[in-house]
Design a protein around this motif. Structure first.
Motif, PDB file in Angstrom:
ATOM      1  N   LEU A 530     135.440 -18.167 135.707  1.00  0.00           N
ATOM      2  CA  LEU A 530     135.438 -17.303 136.886  1.00  0.00           C
ATOM      3  C   LEU A 530     134.278 -17.681 137.791  1.00  0.00           C
ATOM      4  CD1 LEU A 530     136.171 -13.803 135.284  1.00  0.00           C
ATOM      5  CD2 LEU A 530     137.797 -15.386 136.327  1.00  0.00           C
ATOM      6  N   THR A 531     134.311 -17.195 139.004  1.00  0.00           N
ATOM      7  CA  THR A 531     133.227 -17.411 139.960  1.00  0.00           C
ATOM      8  C   THR A 531     132.477 -16.103 140.155  1.00  0.00           C
ATOM      9  OG1 THR A 531     134.435 -19.162 141.129  1.00  0.00           O
ATOM     10  CG2 THR A 531     132.654 -18.065 142.326  1.00  0.00           C
ATOM     11  N   VAL A 532     131.167 -16.137 139.968  1.00  0.00           N
ATOM     12  CA  VAL A 532     130.335 -14.951 140.191  1.00  0.00           C
ATOM     13  C   VAL A 532     129.924 -14.945 141.661  1.00  0.00           C
ATOM     14  CG1 VAL A 532     128.253 -13.700 139.525  1.00  0.00           C
ATOM     15  CG2 VAL A 532     129.512 -15.038 137.820  1.00  0.00           C
ATOM     16  N   VAL A 533     130.165 -13.822 142.307  1.00  0.00           N
ATOM     17  CA  VAL A 533     129.920 -13.691 143.743  1.00  0.00           C
ATOM     18  C   VAL A 533     128.913 -12.573 143.970  1.00  0.00           C
ATOM     19  CG1 VAL A 533     130.965 -13.212 145.984  1.00  0.00           C
ATOM     20  CG2 VAL A 533     132.260 -14.460 144.246  1.00  0.00           C
ATOM     21  N   VAL A 534     127.930 -12.825 144.830  1.00  0.00           N
ATOM     22  CA  VAL A 534     127.006 -11.774 145.236  1.00  0.00           C
ATOM     23  C   VAL A 534     127.014 -11.712 146.759  1.00  0.00           C
ATOM     24  CG1 VAL A 534     124.996 -13.324 145.158  1.00  0.00           C
ATOM     25  CG2 VAL A 534     124.660 -10.861 145.036  1.00  0.00           C
ATOM     26  N   VAL A 535     127.245 -10.505 147.291  1.00  0.00           N
ATOM     27  CA  VAL A 535     127.284 -10.285 148.737  1.00  0.00           C
ATOM     28  C   VAL A 535     126.410  -9.087 149.060  1.00  0.00           C
ATOM     29  CG1 VAL A 535     129.611 -11.240 148.986  1.00  0.00           C
ATOM     30  CG2 VAL A 535     129.316  -8.789 148.619  1.00  0.00           C
ATOM     31  N   PRO A 536     125.873  -9.013 150.285  1.00  0.00           N
ATOM     32  CA  PRO A 536     125.055  -7.856 150.640  1.00  0.00           C
ATOM     33  C   PRO A 536     125.860  -6.561 150.569  1.00  0.00           C
ATOM     34  CG  PRO A 536     124.839  -9.617 152.268  1.00  0.00           C
ATOM     35  CD  PRO A 536     125.987  -9.975 151.391  1.00  0.00           C
ATOM     36  N   ALA A 537     125.186  -5.472 150.200  1.00  0.00           N
ATOM     37  CA  ALA A 537     125.852  -4.170 150.199  1.00  0.00           C
ATOM     38  C   ALA A 537     126.272  -3.777 151.608  1.00  0.00           C
ATOM     39  CB  ALA A 537     124.931  -3.115 149.589  1.00  0.00           C
ATOM     40  N   ARG A 548     122.717 -14.836 152.385  1.00  0.00           N
ATOM     41  CA  ARG A 548     122.820 -13.707 151.457  1.00  0.00           C
ATOM     42  C   ARG A 548     124.142 -13.695 150.705  1.00  0.00           C
ATOM     43  NH1 ARG A 548     118.973  -9.526 152.968  1.00  0.00           N
ATOM     44  NH2 ARG A 548     117.897 -10.112 154.899  1.00  0.00           N
ATOM     45  N   VAL A 549     125.116 -14.466 151.141  1.00  0.00           N
ATOM     46  CA  VAL A 549     126.392 -14.581 150.435  1.00  0.00           C
ATOM     47  C   VAL A 549     126.285 -15.792 149.514  1.00  0.00           C
ATOM     48  CG1 VAL A 549     128.867 -14.946 150.657  1.00  0.00           C
ATOM     49  CG2 VAL A 549     127.664 -13.531 152.328  1.00  0.00           C
ATOM     50  N   ARG A 550     126.287 -15.541 148.204  1.00  0.00           N
ATOM     51  CA  ARG A 550     126.046 -16.612 147.248  1.00  0.00           C
ATOM     52  C   ARG A 550     127.154 -16.634 146.200  1.00  0.00           C
ATOM     53  NH1 ARG A 550     120.297 -17.233 147.181  1.00  0.00           N
ATOM     54  NH2 ARG A 550     120.556 -18.826 145.551  1.00  0.00           N
ATOM     55  N   THR A 551     127.442 -17.798 145.696  1.00  0.00           N
ATOM     56  CA  THR A 551     128.403 -17.951 144.610  1.00  0.00           C
ATOM     57  C   THR A 551     127.792 -18.808 143.516  1.00  0.00           C
ATOM     58  OG1 THR A 551     129.426 -19.938 145.538  1.00  0.00           O
ATOM     59  CG2 THR A 551     130.337 -17.812 146.216  1.00  0.00           C
ATOM     60  N   ALA A 552     128.237 -18.601 142.299  1.00  0.00           N
ATOM     61  CA  ALA A 552     127.770 -19.396 141.168  1.00  0.00           C
ATOM     62  C   ALA A 552     128.878 -19.489 140.143  1.00  0.00           C
ATOM     63  CB  ALA A 552     126.517 -18.782 140.546  1.00  0.00           C
ATOM     64  N   ARG A 553     129.012 -20.662 139.557  1.00  0.00           N
ATOM     65  CA  ARG A 553     129.923 -20.831 138.437  1.00  0.00           C
ATOM     66  C   ARG A 553     129.111 -20.730 137.150  1.00  0.00           C
ATOM     67  NH1 ARG A 553     135.487 -20.994 138.576  1.00  0.00           N
ATOM     68  NH2 ARG A 553     135.435 -22.518 136.904  1.00  0.00           N
ATOM     69  N   PRO A 554     129.437 -19.807 136.255  1.00  0.00           N
ATOM     70  CA  PRO A 554     128.696 -19.729 134.997  1.00  0.00           C
ATOM     71  C   PRO A 554     128.828 -21.024 134.209  1.00  0.00           C
ATOM     72  CG  PRO A 554     130.093 -17.798 135.312  1.00  0.00           C
ATOM     73  CD  PRO A 554     130.501 -18.799 136.337  1.00  0.00           C
ATOM     74  N   ALA A 555     127.786 -21.354 133.461  1.00  0.00           N
ATOM     75  CA  ALA A 555     127.855 -22.502 132.566  1.00  0.00           C
ATOM     76  C   ALA A 555     128.763 -22.165 131.387  1.00  0.00           C
ATOM     77  CB  ALA A 555     126.454 -22.871 132.084  1.00  0.00           C
ATOM     78  N   THR A 556     128.981 -23.146 130.511  1.00  0.00           N
ATOM     79  CA  THR A 556     129.873 -22.913 129.378  1.00  0.00           C
ATOM     80  C   THR A 556     129.346 -21.841 128.435  1.00  0.00           C
ATOM     81  OG1 THR A 556     128.811 -24.812 128.302  1.00  0.00           O
ATOM     82  CG2 THR A 556     130.904 -25.199 129.431  1.00  0.00           C
ATOM     83  N   ASP A 557     128.044 -21.517 128.520  1.00  0.00           N
ATOM     84  CA  ASP A 557     127.503 -20.413 127.723  1.00  0.00           C
ATOM     85  C   ASP A 557     127.511 -19.093 128.481  1.00  0.00           C
ATOM     86  OD1 ASP A 557     125.552 -20.935 129.563  1.00  0.00           O
ATOM     87  OD2 ASP A 557     123.932 -21.272 128.115  1.00  0.00           O
ATOM     88  N   ILE A 565     116.656 -15.437 145.891  1.00  0.00           N
ATOM     89  CA  ILE A 565     117.544 -14.497 146.554  1.00  0.00           C
ATOM     90  C   ILE A 565     116.695 -13.564 147.419  1.00  0.00           C
ATOM     91  CG2 ILE A 565     117.498 -12.749 144.728  1.00  0.00           C
ATOM     92  CD1 ILE A 565     120.564 -12.465 145.227  1.00  0.00           C
ATOM     93  N   VAL A 566     117.211 -13.194 148.569  1.00  0.00           N
ATOM     94  CA  VAL A 566     116.490 -12.311 149.476  1.00  0.00           C
ATOM     95  C   VAL A 566     116.475 -10.903 148.882  1.00  0.00           C
ATOM     96  CG1 VAL A 566     116.359 -11.392 151.822  1.00  0.00           C
ATOM     97  CG2 VAL A 566     117.257 -13.693 151.437  1.00  0.00           C
ATOM     98  N   PRO A 567     115.321 -10.274 148.728  1.00  0.00           N
ATOM     99  CA  PRO A 567     115.285  -8.918 148.165  1.00  0.00           C
ATOM    100  C   PRO A 567     116.172  -7.964 148.962  1.00  0.00           C
ATOM    101  CG  PRO A 567     113.072  -9.838 148.275  1.00  0.00           C
ATOM    102  CD  PRO A 567     113.964 -10.785 149.020  1.00  0.00           C
ATOM    103  N   GLY A 568     116.866  -7.070 148.215  1.00  0.00           N
ATOM    104  CA  GLY A 568     117.734  -6.106 148.874  1.00  0.00           C
ATOM    105  C   GLY A 568     118.818  -5.617 147.949  1.00  0.00           C
ATOM    106  N   ASP A 569     119.786  -4.906 148.536  1.00  0.00           N
ATOM    107  CA  ASP A 569     120.905  -4.332 147.786  1.00  0.00           C
ATOM    108  C   ASP A 569     122.112  -5.256 147.877  1.00  0.00           C
ATOM    109  OD1 ASP A 569     119.380  -2.082 147.173  1.00  0.00           O
ATOM    110  OD2 ASP A 569     120.003  -1.055 149.024  1.00  0.00           O
ATOM    111  N   TYR A 570     122.754  -5.481 146.736  1.00  0.00           N
ATOM    112  CA  TYR A 570     123.869  -6.419 146.672  1.00  0.00           C
ATOM    113  C   TYR A 570     125.024  -5.842 145.877  1.00  0.00           C
ATOM    114  CZ  TYR A 570     120.706 -10.038 148.394  1.00  0.00           C
ATOM    115  OH  TYR A 570     119.833 -10.764 149.161  1.00  0.00           O
ATOM    116  N   LEU A 571     126.196  -6.461 146.065  1.00  0.00           N
ATOM    117  CA  LEU A 571     127.369  -6.211 145.249  1.00  0.00           C
ATOM    118  C   LEU A 571     127.653  -7.474 144.444  1.00  0.00           C
ATOM    119  CD1 LEU A 571     129.690  -4.490 147.891  1.00  0.00           C
ATOM    120  CD2 LEU A 571     128.185  -3.383 146.221  1.00  0.00           C
ATOM    121  N   LEU A 572     127.866  -7.310 143.135  1.00  0.00           N
ATOM    122  CA  LEU A 572     128.091  -8.430 142.229  1.00  0.00           C
ATOM    123  C   LEU A 572     129.490  -8.311 141.656  1.00  0.00           C
ATOM    124  CD1 LEU A 572     126.561 -10.836 140.821  1.00  0.00           C
ATOM    125  CD2 LEU A 572     126.084  -9.242 138.961  1.00  0.00           C
TER     126      LEU A 572
END
Length: 621
Positions: A530-537, A548-557, A565-572
């Motif tokens: 899956l793709t982990v997504v973080v966007v501003p609240a 502030r819109v970031r994506t990451a692919r988890p490693a196999t672990d 990351i810019v300090p603030g409120d986000y949705l994950l």
């Protein structure tokens, strides 16, 4: 856009359970790698039919490797990287006629999954390399139907943003003696195809009206056949002035305007045949004008001509023998053989002097620093085969941006080693450029900022337009905010109209915040597909190019990290697939239905200044 959102909405309904804790210990990816590598990462490359792919180039990067490594698969499609240190590594594979893929990517162009390898461990993986799409056809003469050889054919992606997709162009194949071209290894997507002729002739090519040609032949037929006669035949009547002509870039199926081109969709492994392009000679025009200065005396000039059509830079002036005459001392300029289209012509006078700010042993003091004293003038013209004359460009002072660089301490201070930074503004849509006879085709970059020892800076020579800020911070720091006119231009466009932009404040920090964690299923097993997504609240900050819109692919672990990351409120959230461009609908605003689903399926996370925030996520599968 609708199809992509449909996929995302399907996964946004997955239940998420949060395990929210504070953890300031070292992250797993901060564990130093073994000095002597003992791990092995091996695997096999197959095509989308399951057959092994031989002679594919596999590249490995990441971990504590000083440089990437590459190997070639054997006849069975197998490869191995030996003597690796412990760490997380990314893999990608490529081969001609196939689409380059990263291991774990959901589709071409997406980020892959890092492979976690422990000391002494052997990890085996499998990667599928899909066949690329194919577009093939012929280039023929529109009037005779005869094949046109030695013509370049350019494919341009239209369904991705140039700023996020790297170069949207595919290399130019050349038509053979049958006029046939074949573009292969194409990434699935939408394309426009253009035939770009070589320089077929030198000098001007004149064309006349058909009635004029008939009159000339009629006059020749009336000439006396007696060789001894001395009577001079009357000159044929010519009704019109001849026009210059040339071969211009033609878009499929046969238009000189990119906006009128037919978009061609190609899927992985699909072959689109019959994409035939009819080329014809088009009427070209002459553009003439004069540049003047209010003060009377004219400084040395440079000229810039830019096509107003998107992505036209690669095929601008693809006509026979374009002539760009340099401006004379009286400011007069003349361009001939200009193909149809809309163009912006800009005159520039003056250049930067003194030291350009940036890394170096001799920082500029307030007395030593000078900024570009640039003047400019511009006009837009539409060319449709008729000459454009009488253009008048009057020089005016270019714009400037001034500001200062400070820290984010409770009591702001000047940034230490400020001259170790580099500050630039880059014009949106900036691409390559070339120069002929003192005229630049493309956009001219703005010189870097002049930075003083006290952290104040000035950027000169700016023309009206929309820009993005490009900053290399001093060692050990990161750019937290850039406030111009009360707005953080790291989140919003930086626009220059007809006034200077004074008072810019660049805020740097040495406190590095991050958000990290692991993605697991309900049984505690790691999830990496899956793709982990973080966007501003705040959805007002949902921009495709937002930091502030970031994506990451988890490693196999299952581990994922968002550094600096810019300090603030986000949705994950965890999604099957995501691209920042998915945040915008075709109208350029946030898609409300998608936003509601994303908010409902997200975890709210707050990241503080300098905080190393851990947020583990579990997904129901």
């Amino acid at each position: 856009m609708t199809k992509t959102i449909g996929i995302l909405l399907l996964t946004c309904t997955v239940a998420l359970q949060a395990q929210q804790t504070r953890d300031n210990t070292a992250r797993p990816d901060n564990v130093p790698a073994s000095a002597m590598g003992t791990a092995v990462l091996a695997g096999i490359i197959r095509n989308d039919e399951g057959a092994p792919v031989r002679a594919a180039i596999v590249t490995l990067a990441g971990g504590d490797l000083a440089a990437s490594r590459a190997v070639v698969t054997d006849d069975d499609g197998r490869f191995a990287f030996e003597r690796l240190p412990a760490g997380r590594f990314t893999l990608s594979a490529k081969k001609a006629a196939y689409v380059t893929m990263a291991y774990g990517a959901t589709r071409p162009g997406r980020a892959g999954t890092a492979v976690a390898v422990a000391a002494g461990q052997r990890v085996d993986v499998a990667l599928t390399l899909p066949r690329g799409g194919i577009i093939t056809g012929r280039v023929v003469d529109a009037s005779t139907g005869a094949p046109v050889p030695d013509v370049g054919v350019l494919a341009t992606r239209t369904d991705v943003a140039e700023s996020t997709a790297g170069s949207p162009f595919v290399a130019l194949p050349v038509t053979d003696d049958r006029g046939v071209f074949r573009l292969f290894g194409l990434t699935p997507g939408d394309y426009v195809i253009a035939a770009v002729p070589q320089q077929l002739v030198t000098g001007d090519v004149d064309t006349r009206a058909e009635s004029d040609v008939d009159a000339i032949f009629a006059a020749l037929q009336q000439r006396p056949r007696n060789a001894g006669t001395t009577t001079k035949p009357a000159a044929p009547p010519i009704a019109s002035k001849p026009h210059t002509a040339g071969y211009a870039a033609i878009y499929y199926p046969g238009t000189a305007t990119r906006a009128d081109a037919v978009h061609i969709h190609v899927a992985a492994g699909e072959e689109r045949q019959g994409i035939d392009i009819a080329m014809s000679i088009v009427r070209t025009a002459t553009i003439e004008g004069v540049v003047s200065a209010p003060q009377g005396s004219l400084p040395p000039l440079s000229m810039v001509i830019t096509s107003d059509e998107p992505s036209r830079g690669a095929v601008l002036f693809s006509v026979s023998s374009p002539v760009l005459m340099p401006p004379g001392p009286d400011g007069r300029f003349r361009y001939t053989n200009v193909p149809p289209g809309r163009y912006t012509i800009t005159a520039r006078a003056g250049a930067a002097s003194g030291r350009i700010g940036g890394p170096g042993p001799r920082p500029a003091t307030a007395d030593q620093m000078t900024v570009p004293d640039v003047q400019w003038a511009a006009t837009t013209v539409a060319v449709d085969g008729e000459d454009v004359t009488g253009l008048a460009l009057v020089l005016q002072p270019a714009l400037k941006m001034t500001g200062r660089m400070i820290t984010d301490e409770p009591s702001p201070q000047a940034v230490p080693n400020a001259t170790g930074a580099r500050v630039m503004i880059v014009r949106e849509g900036m691409g390559g450029s070339s120069a002929i006879n003192g005229t630049v085709m493309g956009l001219v970059p703005v010189p870097p900022a002049q930075i003083r020892e006290d952290g104040t800076f000035e950027i000169g020579g700016v023309l009206p337009g929309t820009y993005r800020l490009n900053v290399t911070p001093p060692s050990g720091m990161w750019l937290r905010a850039a406030i111009v006119g009360g707005r953080d231009v790291l989140d919003y466009p930086l626009t220059f109209t007809d006034v200077d932009r004074p008072g810019a404040t660049l805020i740097f920090s040495d406190r590095h915040a991050s958000l990290w964690g692991t993605l697991q299923d309900t049984t505690g097993r790691p999830v990496s597909d899956l793709t982990v997504v973080v966007v501003p609240a705040d959805s007002a900050l949902w921009r495709p190019d937002s930091r502030r819109v970031r994506t990451a692919r988890p490693a196999t672990d299952g581990a994922f990290t968002f550094a600096d990351i810019v300090p603030g409120d986000y949705l994950l959230a965890a999604l099957t697939d995501f691209d920042p461009d998915d945040l915008r609908s075709d109208t350029g605003v946030v898609d409300s239905a998608f936003a509601q689903q994303l908010v409902a399926a997200s975890i709210k996370v707050t990241v503080g200044d300098g905080e190393q925030k851990r947020q583990d996520v579990r997904v129901g599968r």
